[in-house]
Design a protein around this motif. Structure first.
Motif, PDB file in Angstrom:
ATOM      1  N   MET A   1       0.870  -1.187   0.000  1.00  0.00           N
ATOM      2  CA  MET A   1       0.000   0.000   0.000  1.00  0.00           C
ATOM      3  C   MET A   1       0.906   1.236   0.000  1.00  0.00           C
ATOM      4  N   ASN A   2       0.811   2.064  -1.033  1.00  0.00           N
ATOM      5  CA  ASN A   2       1.687   3.218  -1.147  1.00  0.00           C
ATOM      6  C   ASN A   2       1.310   4.318  -0.173  1.00  0.00           C
ATOM      7  N   VAL A   3       2.319   5.055   0.249  1.00  0.00           N
ATOM      8  CA  VAL A   3       2.137   6.174   1.177  1.00  0.00           C
ATOM      9  C   VAL A   3       2.103   7.459   0.372  1.00  0.00           C
ATOM     10  N   SER A   4       1.163   8.307   0.670  1.00  0.00           N
ATOM     11  CA  SER A   4       1.036   9.578  -0.042  1.00  0.00           C
ATOM     12  C   SER A   4       2.052  10.572   0.513  1.00  0.00           C
ATOM     13  N   THR A   5       2.779  11.193  -0.396  1.00  0.00           N
ATOM     14  CA  THR A   5       3.772  12.191   0.037  1.00  0.00           C
ATOM     15  C   THR A   5       3.122  13.544   0.329  1.00  0.00           C
ATOM     16  N   THR A   6       1.846  13.684  -0.026  1.00  0.00           N
ATOM     17  CA  THR A   6       1.163  14.959   0.258  1.00  0.00           C
ATOM     18  C   THR A   6       0.551  14.964   1.651  1.00  0.00           C
ATOM     19  N   GLN A   7       0.485  13.789   2.272  1.00  0.00           N
ATOM     20  CA  GLN A   7      -0.046  13.666   3.629  1.00  0.00           C
ATOM     21  C   GLN A   7       1.125  13.415   4.587  1.00  0.00           C
ATOM     22  N   PRO A   8       0.941  13.655   5.896  1.00  0.00           N
ATOM     23  CA  PRO A   8       2.021  13.436   6.866  1.00  0.00           C
ATOM     24  C   PRO A   8       2.493  11.978   6.849  1.00  0.00           C
ATOM     25  N   PHE A   9       3.790  11.791   6.988  1.00  0.00           N
ATOM     26  CA  PHE A   9       4.351  10.441   7.053  1.00  0.00           C
ATOM     27  C   PHE A   9       5.582  10.461   7.967  1.00  0.00           C
ATOM     28  N   GLN A  10       6.030   9.254   8.347  1.00  0.00           N
ATOM     29  CA  GLN A  10       7.172   9.122   9.263  1.00  0.00           C
ATOM     30  C   GLN A  10       8.135   8.043   8.735  1.00  0.00           C
ATOM     31  N   ILE A  11       9.446   8.324   8.772  1.00  0.00           N
ATOM     32  CA  ILE A  11      10.470   7.339   8.428  1.00  0.00           C
ATOM     33  C   ILE A  11      10.739   6.491   9.665  1.00  0.00           C
ATOM     34  N   GLN A  41      -0.768   1.957   7.023  1.00  0.00           N
ATOM     35  CA  GLN A  41      -0.432   2.250   5.628  1.00  0.00           C
ATOM     36  C   GLN A  41       1.075   2.558   5.560  1.00  0.00           C
ATOM     37  N   TYR A  42       1.841   1.688   4.953  1.00  0.00           N
ATOM     38  CA  TYR A  42       3.310   1.864   4.919  1.00  0.00           C
ATOM     39  C   TYR A  42       3.859   1.255   3.631  1.00  0.00           C
ATOM     40  N   GLN A  43       5.096   1.625   3.330  1.00  0.00           N
ATOM     41  CA  GLN A  43       5.798   1.010   2.201  1.00  0.00           C
ATOM     42  C   GLN A  43       7.303   1.029   2.471  1.00  0.00           C
ATOM     43  N   ASN A  44       7.956   0.033   1.902  1.00  0.00           N
ATOM     44  CA  ASN A  44       9.402  -0.087   2.058  1.00  0.00           C
ATOM     45  C   ASN A  44      10.117   0.982   1.226  1.00  0.00           C
ATOM     46  N   ILE A  45      11.202   1.524   1.762  1.00  0.00           N
ATOM     47  CA  ILE A  45      11.992   2.480   0.976  1.00  0.00           C
ATOM     48  C   ILE A  45      13.439   2.006   0.922  1.00  0.00           C
ATOM     49  N   ALA A  47      17.421   3.176  -1.337  1.00  0.00           N
ATOM     50  CA  ALA A  47      18.117   4.309  -1.966  1.00  0.00           C
ATOM     51  C   ALA A  47      17.482   4.681  -3.298  1.00  0.00           C
ATOM     52  N   LYS A  48      16.771   3.700  -3.936  1.00  0.00           N
ATOM     53  CA  LYS A  48      16.193   3.961  -5.242  1.00  0.00           C
ATOM     54  C   LYS A  48      15.010   4.921  -5.185  1.00  0.00           C
ATOM     55  N   ASN A  49      14.166   4.806  -4.133  1.00  0.00           N
ATOM     56  CA  ASN A  49      12.970   5.659  -4.089  1.00  0.00           C
ATOM     57  C   ASN A  49      12.970   6.644  -2.925  1.00  0.00           C
ATOM     58  N   ALA A  50      14.100   6.723  -2.196  1.00  0.00           N
ATOM     59  CA  ALA A  50      14.146   7.593  -1.009  1.00  0.00           C
ATOM     60  C   ALA A  50      13.890   9.056  -1.356  1.00  0.00           C
ATOM     61  N   ALA A  51      14.339   9.450  -2.558  1.00  0.00           N
ATOM     62  CA  ALA A  51      14.185  10.865  -2.934  1.00  0.00           C
ATOM     63  C   ALA A  51      12.728  11.308  -2.957  1.00  0.00           C
ATOM     64  N   GLU A  52      11.766  10.365  -3.167  1.00  0.00           N
ATOM     65  CA  GLU A  52      10.338  10.722  -3.183  1.00  0.00           C
ATOM     66  C   GLU A  52       9.895  11.261  -1.830  1.00  0.00           C
ATOM     67  N   PHE A  53      10.597  10.828  -0.767  1.00  0.00           N
ATOM     68  CA  PHE A  53      10.185  11.216   0.594  1.00  0.00           C
ATOM     69  C   PHE A  53      11.211  12.149   1.232  1.00  0.00           C
ATOM     70  N   ALA A  54      11.886  12.945   0.365  1.00  0.00           N
ATOM     71  CA  ALA A  54      12.988  13.790   0.821  1.00  0.00           C
ATOM     72  C   ALA A  54      12.572  14.764   1.913  1.00  0.00           C
ATOM     73  N   LYS A  55      11.307  15.259   1.875  1.00  0.00           N
ATOM     74  CA  LYS A  55      10.906  16.268   2.861  1.00  0.00           C
ATOM     75  C   LYS A  55      10.815  15.696   4.271  1.00  0.00           C
ATOM     76  N   GLY A  56      10.733  14.355   4.373  1.00  0.00           N
ATOM     77  CA  GLY A  56      10.662  13.744   5.697  1.00  0.00           C
ATOM     78  C   GLY A  56      11.973  13.109   6.131  1.00  0.00           C
ATOM     79  N   MET A  57      13.047  13.301   5.344  1.00  0.00           N
ATOM     80  CA  MET A  57      14.327  12.654   5.636  1.00  0.00           C
ATOM     81  C   MET A  57      15.431  13.684   5.828  1.00  0.00           C
ATOM     82  N   ASP A  58      16.363  13.345   6.704  1.00  0.00           N
ATOM     83  CA  ASP A  58      17.553  14.173   6.837  1.00  0.00           C
ATOM     84  C   ASP A  58      18.753  13.385   6.298  1.00  0.00           C
TER      85      ASP A  58
END
Length: 978
Positions: A1-11, A41-45, A47-58
């Motif tokens: 189940m994909n996580v929406s990047t427009t809604q709040p999420f947590q790494i 609702q979660y999905q594995n990340i 290095a290939k798709n991490a950039a999609e969730f850049a706003k939640g990652m340091d």
């Protein structure tokens, strides 16, 4: 189940147990609801798709994700197994209980554990969970403790056994971790999960030491194995960790550290007896075998009565002492900074100690000992020798004192050699150095090792010294004597006159002989002065000026001076047959007063008494070879060899004959003193100055092999230092500044389709043949077939008709050459066309005839050589001169030409330069254009690249075809035939 990047999420990071790899991590992104809670609702990340969730990652998240990717099962499989196999089968195969690969299992475990520890060090306060059995990544939250836990290892020795167990404390409180479902998730260092907390440990405890006690109160060690257990297991624990003991004693102590460097022989074998110079038997009984062995250096540190190696990573070492009733563990504090400083000192001296020891070639080891023993003694090291089979080495001081004094026609040589208090005969040392024997036995029974530096500093001296008891050096070794003096390697006594000759630069300015008709340019006058200087000191010389700089007239000026000094003996000038006419013409022009006799022809008068009526005898190498029995009976004033590379092969009949000629003075003229190998140089220089470079065998071992096989720059410098005074070489660019410009250009030609097809077919055939030979017999055995193949490919690159008369297609190179010839003729240029293939010249000749252009032609079969040269030089309408390399590469003056076409690249770039110099020489007034025709994507192009990459002997060592092939590595061969 994909996580929406427009809604709040947590790494988040989730821990799970892999069947074979132990505890692993996965990284997830989890959707957060409106109340800030994690959802399902979660999905594995990765290095290939991490950039999609850049706003939640340091930056730390990115680092963790990349590390976690490296320990996933598919990543591990890719890294350690390059065969095609699915992941399940890979693990079943490698971890099979009976047939599995234990070594690979350990390698994988170490790899995964190292990265697991890195992840745990970085994860800090990130969201960490234990994964549920259903795959839920946020089943149970785990919190890392801010402080490190401590471990105390307990040993209780009683009458029948020893109990061993650990206790763990955190923040001063004892942790109840046994039978509590604790998990050791990492071994090195240990990380433990207890309840909801993640613990790390002080002193980097190994998790394997804690794991047995998760569900066990203690381990029992039976009395019968306790000594072994104490030695192998308990002692390292006492050294590294906190230990509580009952029933035995632990004593801690501090001592000053003393570094101890022990050396011993690693290998010794008695070699076969060696022969002395002159074929004498080696009957010296006290010479010792073992030259080929190695020396093992072992570094340890002595603390009081205890000694420890360097292979430790903690601040203490433990030594076990067994008493009547129990055991005492002596815990010695190590001075790590002190030990590291001593290790660093040894490294600075070149002794790379690793793991406490290093194995060094014996010669290098004793070179190090001779050089650094005083230093390490000053630094507090104890140097300890561990004899093998009762054999001890001499470690005292050794010295060699050389005195050289000038005599009338030679230098007298005296030497004193000492090892400690023992004086060694110079003859014995000389013999051993020449035979590369490094060891001998002193009167006290110790084995002395000749310092390696003596082999470098004195090998030339010992090789060139003559005599059995009273040693001498010939005067032409003055440069060697001066080198020994400059390097403070010998005490020198010589006359003020000879002392002035340092570097052979202070030469008298001799007047030009009155009978010389012509002008000598300044550099030619300097060459004349140099030859007169050599004559004064009875030295022979090599005038090696570039082609076209006038070696002929410099030599003629010298011979005219000899005549005017009143010398009545004839001189002999030996040259290739094709040059006799040239010398006659030049002598008539510049020295008309010299009486010249051409001793040539089938019907020559074989009577040496007639030589007395002449000043200069001209002859060829072939005549000398045939008539040497007659010619050696006459003592010539000078023997001069023109194009002296004719004697480059010392074993040839020509070279053997030439060496039998008798003369007061000797001189050689050549533009290429080195063509194939350094042995060319030995043959020529040994003719002009016998003994200058030692025997042929000595030269091969001391210079040829090190220079040509090992690219030894020091040997190259030594060789040129010895011959420098006796070779005068000036390049055209240095002295003939009045010469017009020489323009060089590579003309790349594209093969025709038919030609390219023929080339590729031949290349494929020879590549397979060469690889087959190389695989079965090595590179050397493949050289003949390689040479054949390269020659065939070069011919096809010119024109396939050269190897296949039935070929009906065209040649891209011939088309280009024809076009450029036609253009150059139309612009009123005169062109020299050179090829080393007579067949190629014939094809060009057909084209020229088809274009109805007049031409001159010269190859080895041409009888009217002089007529062809004069035709081209004098006749304005004859604008093309077709010349084969062997027939026209030497002795021609063709200054009428201003264009030079090189039809095929030659292995020997110096010979190519000589061909161009037929036009670009003194007397030329026009710019000379040199066009080199190269077929694209062929071996021709690759030969040029290899020549650039294989510059040898300071641009002086030039290769023939065979020599070039011998120097090719396997990689070079494959590149040529690629």
């Amino acid at each position: 189940m994909n996580v929406s990047t427009t809604q709040p999420f947590q790494i988040v990071y989730s821990l799970y147990q892999h069947e074979y790899l132990g505890y692993l991590f996965e990284s997830f992104v989890v959707q957060v609801n409106s109340r800030g809670l994690l959802t399902l609702q979660y999905q594995n990340i990765s290095a290939k798709n991490a950039a999609e969730f850049a706003k939640g990652m340091d930056a730390l998240d990115y680092q963790l994700v990349e590390l976690i990717d490296t320990i996933q099962q598919d990543a591990v499989q890719r890294k350690f197994y390059n065969k095609k196999i699915n992941t399940v089968d890979f693990f079943l195969k490698i971890y099979d209980p009976k047939k599995g690969d234990k070594e690979l299992q350990e390698t994988i475990e170490s790899y995964v554990d190292e990265r697991r520890a890195q992840i745990l060090d970085l994860i800090g306060n990130k969201w960490l969970f234990i994964m549920g059995n259903d795959g839920n990544p946020v089943w149970k939250r785990i919190y890392q403790t801010p402080e490190k836990a401590t471990v105390l290892f307990h040993f209780r020795r009683n009458e029948s056994n020893t109990h061993y167990f650990p206790t763990i404390k955190y923040a001063g409180e004892k942790l109840d971790f046994q039978y509590k479902n604790a998990l050791i998730i990492c071994n090195e260092p240990a990380w433990m999960i207890l309840g909801e907390k993640l613990y790390s440990f002080d002193k980097k405890v190994d998790g394997k030491k804690l794991r047995p006690f998760l569900n066990k109160r203690f381990i029992e060690i039976p009395r019968k194995v306790e000594e072994t257990y104490y030695q192998k297991f308990v002692a390292p624990l006492v050294a590294d960790f906190d230990v509580s003991a009952k029933g035995f004693e632990i004593r801690s102590a501090r001592f000053n550290a003393v570094p101890v460097l022990t050396f011993s022989e690693w290998h010794s074998a008695r070699p076969a007896a060696l022969a002395l110079p002159g074929g004498e038997a080696d009957d010296t009984e006290d010479e010792v075998a073992g030259d080929e062995g190695k020396i093992l250096f072992d570094l340890s540190f002595r603390y009081g009565k205890f000694s420890f190696g360097t292979d430790h990573s903690t601040d203490a070492n433990v030594s076990l002492e067994k008493t009547e009733e129990s055991y005492v563990f002596h815990r010695i504090e190590r001075h790590q900074a002190f030990e590291e400083q001593k290790l660093s000192l040894l490294k600075q001296t070149g002794l790379e100690i690793r793991g406490g020891r290093v194995l060094v070639d014996k010669a290098e080891a004793f070179n190090w000992l001779h050089k650094y023993t005083p230093l390490i003694a000053q630094e507090g090291f104890i140097l300890h020798q561990q004899p093998q089979n009762g054999r001890r080495y001499f470690l005292g001081t050794s010295s060699i004192d050389i005195n050289i004094s000038e005599n009338r026609d030679w230098f007298d040589l005296y030497a004193k050699v000492k090892f400690g208090d023992f004086e060694i005969p110079f003859m014995k040392l000389r013999t051993m150095i020449l035979q590369k024997k490094r060891e001998f036995t002193l009167p006290n029974g110790e084995t002395a090792v000749i310092p390696e530096v003596w082999f470098t500093q004195y090998s030339d001296l010992f090789a060139f010294a003559e005599g059995q008891e009273g040693f001498t050096l010939r005067k032409h070794h003055l440069a060697l004597v001066q080198h020994l003096q400059a390097e403070s390697l010998a005490q020198i006594t010589m006359s003020r006159k000879l002392e002035k000759l340092r570097d052979f630069t202070q030469m008298e300015d001799f007047p030009i002989p009155e009978g010389f008709s012509g002008q000598l340019r300044p550099y030619q006058k300097a060459g004349y002065n140099w030859m007169r200087f050599l004559q004064q000191y009875n030295f022979g010389g090599c005038l090696a000026d570039d082609m076209g700089l006038g070696k002929t007239i410099q030599a003629l000026a010298l011979l005219q001076a000899q005549k005017e000094k009143g010398n009545t003996q004839a001189s002999l000038l030996v040259m290739p047959t094709s040059l006799v006419y040239n010398w006659e013409v030049e002598a008539q022009k510049f020295t008309p007063g010299l009486r010249i006799f051409a001793y040539t022809g089938t019907h020559r008068d074989k009577d040496i008494s007639q030589f007395g009526e002449y000043d200069l005898i001209l002859t060829s190498y072939g005549i000398v070879r045939i008539d040497i029995g007659l010619l050696r009976q006459y003592c010539f004033e000078y023997v001069i060899l023109d194009e002296s590379q004719a004697i480059k092969n010392p074993g040839s009949n020509i070279a053997k004959a030439i060496r039998q000629l008798n003369a007061k003075h000797r001189l050689i003229l050549t533009g290429t003193p080195l063509e194939n190998s350094t042995l060319d140089l030995w043959s020529q220089m040994s003719f002009v100055n016998p003994g200058l470079l030692g025997t042929e065998k000595f030269f091969r071992n001391e210079f040829q092999l090190p220079i040509e096989k090992k690219n030894d720059e020091d040997k190259t410098k030594r060789l040129f230092a010895i011959i420098k005074p006796f070779i005068l070489r000036r390049h055209k660019s240095q002295v003939a500044t009045e010469l017009p410009e020489k323009v060089e250009q590579i003309q790349y030609c594209r093969m025709t389709p038919e030609q390219e097809e023929a080339y590729e077919e031949a290349k494929s055939y020879f590549r397979n043949k060469v690889l087959e030979k190389m695989t079965g017999h090595g590179t050397v055995q493949s050289q003949l077939i390689l040479l054949q193949g390269l020659t065939r490919l070069r011919q096809i690159a010119n024109h396939p008709k050269m190897v296949d008369p039935a070929y009906a297609g065209g040649s891209g190179k011939l088309e280009d050459v024809s076009h450029r010839l036609e253009t150059a003729v139309g612009e009123n240029h005169k062109i020299l066309v050179f090829s080393q293939f007579v067949k190629h010249l014939s094809l060009v000749k057909e084209c020229v005839e088809d274009m109805k252009l007049p031409y001159a032609y010269l190859d080895g079969s041409t009888r009217n050589r002089r007529t062809q040269v004069e035709l081209f030089q004098r006749e304005k309408e004859v604008q093309i001169f077709l010349i084969s390399l062997k027939a026209g590469g030497l002795g021609l003056n063709l200054t009428a030409a201003d264009y030079v076409f090189i039809l095929d690249p030659w292995w020997n770039p110096a010979i190519e330069a000589q061909a161009v110099d037929r036009a670009h020489r003194i007397g030329q007034e026009q710019t000379v254009f040199n066009y080199k025709f190269i077929s694209r994507n062929t071996v021709e192009e690759k030969i040029l690249a290899l020549q650039r990459n294989k510059k040898r002997l300071a641009d002086e060592l030039i290769t023939t075809e065979e020599g070039f092939v011998k120097a090719l590595t396997r990689e070079d061969v494959l590149a040529l035939l690629d």
